[in-house]
Design a protein around this motif. Sequence first.
Motif, short mmCIF file in Angstrom:
data_model
loop_
_atom_site.label_atom_id
_atom_site.label_comp_id
_atom_site.label_asym_id
_atom_site.label_seq_id
_atom_site.Cartn_x
_atom_site.Cartn_y
_atom_site.Cartn_z
N GLY A 1 0.81 -1.20 0.00
CA GLY A 1 0.00 0.00 0.00
C GLY A 1 0.85 1.27 0.00
N GLU B 1 0.84 3.99 -3.24
CA GLU B 1 0.54 5.42 -3.09
C GLU B 1 1.49 6.26 -3.93
OE1 GLU B 1 0.74 6.37 1.01
OE2 GLU B 1 -1.18 5.42 1.52
N ARG B 2 2.73 5.78 -4.10
CA ARG B 2 3.72 6.52 -4.87
C ARG B 2 3.76 6.10 -6.34
NH1 ARG B 2 7.72 8.80 -1.59
NH2 ARG B 2 6.97 8.95 0.56
N ALA C 1 -6.53 7.93 -8.62
CA ALA C 1 -5.21 8.47 -8.32
C ALA C 1 -5.13 9.92 -8.77
CB ALA C 1 -4.11 7.64 -8.99
#
Length: 324
Positions: free
Chosen positions: A88, A92-93, A175
């Motif tokens: 996770g 996120e990156r 995103a």
Amino acid sequence: MLTALIRRAIQAIFVILAMTVIVFIGINVIGNPVDILINPDLNQAERARVVEHLGLDLPLWQQYLHFLQGLLHGDFGDSFVYNRPALGVIMERFPATLELALSAMFIAIVVGLPLGLYAGLYPERLSSRLIMSGSILGFSLPTFWVGLMFILLFAVQLGWLPSNGRGETVGFLGAGWSFLTRDGLAHLFLPALNLALFKTSLVLRLTRAGVQEVLPQDFIKFARAKGLQEHRVVLVHLMKNLMIPVVTILGLEFGSLIAFSVVTESIFGWPGMGKLIIDSINLLDRPVIVAYLMMMVVLFVMLNFIIDIAYTLLDPRVRLDGGN
């Protein structure tokens, strides 16, 4: 065709399994995260509890089996630093790194392919020689130095573009993306250009070499002898045969853009996976490092599989099973 696809899928599974062993053992011999993460003032009992909580008290083979079991369920363990699932933290990156890599590849294709085509079709012209000479700079200049020069010129001296961060983002497909806003594009341009320089030179020189190899072929001479217009000869007959090696390189280089954008992300403060993995290595955050490396393994395996399929679309004579 189906049999060949199944065979390739089985080979990919064995490659990924072998890489899990190499990655896991390699990560576990680079240092002890306990020495970094645990306060040295803790007593032995408290230290032992933390080690047990992190799962570092188990034998290496047992840690590996637990890792494989978690891998089957998409669980790489919890990050030692963030105390959240490692996958996770990386995901996120991931959109930031993916956006940067796609932008760099777009620049490399849009700039490198036409220039390489021109230099191959008209090799004796002065402009073509200047293009090929300029491509040498893309190979020769270090990425970190070029990035610093971009910041010094466009951000510090001229003040045209920002030097770090992603800027304003817009949510899309779950995103945030920078290229959908004007401020985001301004933040994206310099790091994408810096990352694209080497790839642009590579695409340019590869395209030129392909043109020089394909032009003398009999089917090109025959197409011209039939009276076809030059643009049709180039766009249909030349480009179709030229794109097979180009697709191979572009596929693999796209994977390298995602995997090795560490320097560019660090220089421009781009909040992607590259910057995260550097911080994780410094802190010996093993779950994040392992999850990142395994993502890269799966990425390259998938890219190779896609490239094989693209072969058959570009040239029906190419078969996945190696037949003719």
